[in-house]
Enzyme design. Structure first.
Site, PDB file in Angstrom:
ATOM      1  N   GLU A 128      -5.262  -0.574  -8.097  1.00  0.00           N
ATOM      2  CA  GLU A 128      -4.225   0.368  -8.537  1.00  0.00           C
ATOM      3  C   GLU A 128      -3.068  -0.458  -9.101  1.00  0.00           C
ATOM      4  O   GLU A 128      -2.518  -1.318  -8.402  1.00  0.00           O
ATOM      5  CB  GLU A 128      -3.735   1.220  -7.358  1.00  0.00           C
ATOM      6  N   ASN A 134      -4.278   6.418  -1.467  1.00  0.00           N
ATOM      7  CA  ASN A 134      -3.888   6.628  -0.074  1.00  0.00           C
ATOM      8  C   ASN A 134      -3.118   7.924   0.129  1.00  0.00           C
ATOM      9  O   ASN A 134      -3.121   8.487   1.218  1.00  0.00           O
ATOM     10  CB  ASN A 134      -3.082   5.435   0.442  1.00  0.00           C
ATOM     11  N   HIS A 144      -2.201  -3.135  -6.350  1.00  0.00           N
ATOM     12  CA  HIS A 144      -2.712  -2.744  -5.038  1.00  0.00           C
ATOM     13  C   HIS A 144      -4.215  -2.996  -4.986  1.00  0.00           C
ATOM     14  O   HIS A 144      -5.002  -2.214  -5.512  1.00  0.00           O
ATOM     15  CB  HIS A 144      -2.373  -1.259  -4.772  1.00  0.00           C
ATOM     16  N   SER A 176       0.827  -1.207   0.000  1.00  0.00           N
ATOM     17  CA  SER A 176       0.000   0.000   0.000  1.00  0.00           C
ATOM     18  C   SER A 176       0.865   1.262   0.000  1.00  0.00           C
ATOM     19  O   SER A 176       0.402   2.321  -0.411  1.00  0.00           O
ATOM     20  CB  SER A 176      -0.869   0.055   1.254  1.00  0.00           C
TER      21      SER A 176
END
Ligand code: 3H9
Length: 696
Positions: free
Chosen positions: A441, A479, A429, A408
């Site tokens: 992702e 994120n 991801h 992540s």
């Protein structure tokens, strides 16, 4: 042009109208005009005693041409074409294959009879585009199958497979392929039996006001913040009491009003954005993908298990590597339990679950991965552990097998360097739960090969995922933006807002949960461990909020420990704020010399969302995200950003860049340089251009 898009021919005494408008036979202007012209021919052809309406290619009409919705409508309108079909003096049979959706199904409902091949599906997905069926769907479908079943299709978005559609009476027969031949045979039988036209418009409606009220209640929560689903219910309600012609006029009015909303613009934008996201700008189109027949996952934690299920669900064999026989067995048992749960909830049949489970093999030795074409590592989020895994894989798998990391936050360039073939390494991801969340992702490291990308992007679609490519940075697209959003939520707490107020303001803006409730659900400790590993704290940010860390130091991690920002009873139900938060936040404010004050909801939303938009603009400038719409797709599918707002970047345009930049400048004056408008926003402001003008 019409001549080639829609053709007319005769087969025996059946006239056949065929559309060929790849890829999905969308009902654009040329098709509508073409069908009108072909109908002229069919009606004046004295040897044609019945008419078949069919399509070449992979599907019957998959709907109106969505790209025309933002433009001035050009006659003939779809409703006119359909009324003409319904009023034909010769019986008309629709031949359905592929996905007869929206205007496609409405065309079929205008026909007097419908046949389909076994693989066909029908549906009215208009509300997912912010509109309602605008060419008779809300009036004819209730007449055909009753109000309750029609509401399931129109509001519930239920797609019916041929067998179910047959059972409900949407189609008259399931026929062998090729479907056009089946429809011609069906029409010939009608002629032989002297069966004439059978317009749905002449039928009465089976349903009552209580069906309508029930739908208004049932869908209130699912469509919180949306307009179109409720206007579609209004339109269906009209079918109960008004003759067809009046109902059609009302439907058209509601359709046009819906199509003029931001919700419609946003959802139609998102439709194309999702497809655009699969395209990588500088990837040569002809790049051949590598074959992926065998997959592997390393690590049987929550993510690893979910990813293994994603592969198995898509029909790919997967080997799941764990550290010991006990861990391997526990992982396989946990996966079997997940499938059992789906069976007991009626989501899968036992046979399908067993079939999927049979594709997952446990292993404890790297040599068992030798045949894998794609390996996803989902081990502990620790760079040295992941580097070691990659190096060990290098030693056993084919030199061109692809290695994906599910990290992540870690540096995918550094991870790629752990391989002797860094071109084969990329990030995949997944979002938790991996077998449910749509977003993927795809992280492109500096050395990642074109082949790796050309393999993983289409593979993602096969896995039922929506892939978005991201460059390497801390947190990638989603994120990294989440961090500034949470930073602002924390600061608002320091400054005097309560967690309940902040969460409610964000919920009212349209996200499914506020920032504190989400962290309690996911575990506050996840971010705490990450920040500790990266040394993130007050050294970088003088107003860094330590409240989440202080909770974690007391083992208050959120729902899983029964207490986090909120206190929970029986697992998931919050019974109120954790009083410790209301002590820690003012104490922290005092320590930092921050004066606490009343904060209104507008400020909460602006600071959380504008911070995220500004960070998104930085991601574009840095080349981490390819285009604004990719960022929107990440936030719509990974974080629950309200789809009727189109995603943060689309939303920025609705706020207007000028207002956004001016507010960012005010916030900069008040709070410091982290609020400096991203250079990209400043440029767009100067040029008076919206963010979405950069989408290509
Ligand atoms: C409607 O009908 C309103 C009416 O009630 C009345 C109005 C008066 N228009 O998805 P794919 C393009 S509303 C324009 O990758 P798949 C798509 O952008 C409509 N373009 O293929 C893509 O282009 P590109 C109701 C469309 O096999 C290419 O076709 N209908 C349309 O994975 C391939 O698409 C719907 O909402 C369209 N309607 O899935 C159905 N549809 O290659 C919308 C597709 O340049 N469509 N394109 O990126 C779908 O759900 C899927 O496309 C479908 C095929 C299931 C059909």
């Amino acid at each position: 042009m019409n001549d080639t898009v829609v053709t007319y021919r005769r087969d025996g005494n059946v006239g056949v109208i065929t559309t060929n408008n790849p890829p999905v036979n969308a009902l654009g202007h040329a098709v509508r005009a073409g069908i009108m012209a072909a109908l002229d021919e069919a009606l004046s052809d004295n040897d044609a005693k019945a008419i078949v309406v069919a399509c070449d290619g992979r599907t019957f009409h998959a709907g109106a041409d969505i790209s025309e919705f933002g433009k001035p409508p050009q006659p003939p309108f779809l409703g006119e074409v359909i009324n003409r079909l319904e009023n034909c003096t010769k019986p008309v049979v629709a031949a359905l294959h592929g996905t007869a959706l929206g205007g496609g199904l409405e065309i079929a409902l205008g026909c007097h009879y419908r046949v389909a091949n076994a693989g066909a599906q029908v549906g009215l997905p208009e509300v997912s585009l912010g509109i309602i069926p605008g060419a008779g769907g809300t009036q004819r479908l209730p007449r055909l199958i009753g109000v309750a079943a029609a509401l399931d299709v129109i509001i519930g978005g239920k797609r019916l497979k041929a067998a179910a559609a047959h059972e409900l009476g949407v189609i008259d027969a399931v026929v062998e392929d090729p479907v056009t031949d089946g429809a011609i045979a069906f029409a010939a039988n009608l002629i032989a039996a002297a069966q004439g036209p059978r317009p749905i418009g002449a039928q009465s409606v089976d349903g009552s006001d209580s069906d309508i009220e029930e739908a208004r209640t049932r869908y209130a929560r699912r469509y919180r913040g949306y307009n179109a689903p409720f206007r579609a219910i209004d339109a269906v309600e009209a079918s109960l009491t008004t003759p067809l012609a009046e109902g059609l006029v009302l439907e058209r009015k509601l359709f046009e009003a819906c199509n003029a909303t931001i919700e419609a613009r946003a959802l139609q934008y998102a439709f194309f954005a999702e497809r655009q996201a699969a395209k990588i700008k500088d990837l040569p189109k002809e790049t051949p993908p590598r074959a992926v027949a065998q997959t592997a996952v390393i690590g049987g934690g929550t993510m690893g298990r979910g990813i293994a299920m994603v592969f198995a669900d898509a029909g790919l064999p997967v080997t799941l590597l764990e550290i010991s026989a006990e861990a391997r067995d526990a992982t396989l048992t946990a996966i079997a339990k997940s499938y059992d749960g789906m069976v007991s909830r009626g989501r899968l049949t036992r046979d399908v679950a067993n079939d999927r489970l049979s594709r997952i093999t446990g292993a404890t030795d790297y040599v068992d991965l030798t045949a894998a074409d794609l390996i996803v590592e989902a081990v502990f989020e620790e760079i040295d552990v992941k580097k070691e895994v990659i190096a060990r894989l290098d030693a056993v798998v084919a030199s061109d097998a692809l290695i994906a990391t599910n990290t992540s936050y870690l540096d995918v360039n550094a991870l790629a360097a752990a391989s002797a073939h860094p071109q084969r390494v990329l990030g995949m991801h997944f979002f938790s739960p991996a077998n449910v969340m749509k977003l993927l992702e795809v992280v492109r490291a500096d050395a990642t090969s074109d082949t790796a990308l050309a393999t993983v992007m289409p593979l993602a679609k096969r896995l039922g995922k929506i892939p978005v490519v991201s460059g390497v940075c801390h947190g990638f697209i989603g994120n990294r933006m989440l961090q500034v959003y949470q930073r602002e939520a924390n600061r608002l707490l320091q400054e005097g807002a309560t967690i309940t107020q902040i969460d409610k303001a964000i919920f009212d803006f349209g996200l499914p949960m506020g920032p504190f409730a989400v962290r309690d659900l996911a575990g506050i400790d996840v971010g705490w461990r990450m920040r500790k590993a990266f040394g993130i704290g007050r050294a970088q940010d003088a107003r860094y909020s330590a409240v989440p860390d202080l909770l974690c130091e007391r083992d208050q991690f959120g729902q899983k420990t029964g207490v986090g920002f909120y206190i929970y009873e029986g697992g998931r139900k919050s019974i109120g704020e954790n009083p410790l938060v209301a002590e820690l936040a003012p104490a922290e404010a005092k320590e930092l010399g921050i004066a606490r004050r009343e904060i209104d909801d507008t400020e909460i939303v602006e600071r959380c969302i504008f911070a995220m938009i500004n960070e998104g603009a930085n991601l574009l400038d840095e080349g981490i995200a390819q285009r604004p719409s990719d960022i929107d797709i990440v936030w719509l599918n990974g974080y629950g950003f309200p789809a009727y707002r189109g995603g943060p970047m689309f939303y920025a345009d609705t706020v207007r860049i000028e207002k956004l930049v001016s507010r960012l400048k005010d916030l900069k004056k008040e709070y410091g340089p982290e609020w400096s408008p991203a250079p990209l926003l400043a440029r767009l402001h100067k040029d008076s251009k919206p963010l979405t003008s950069l989408n290509r």
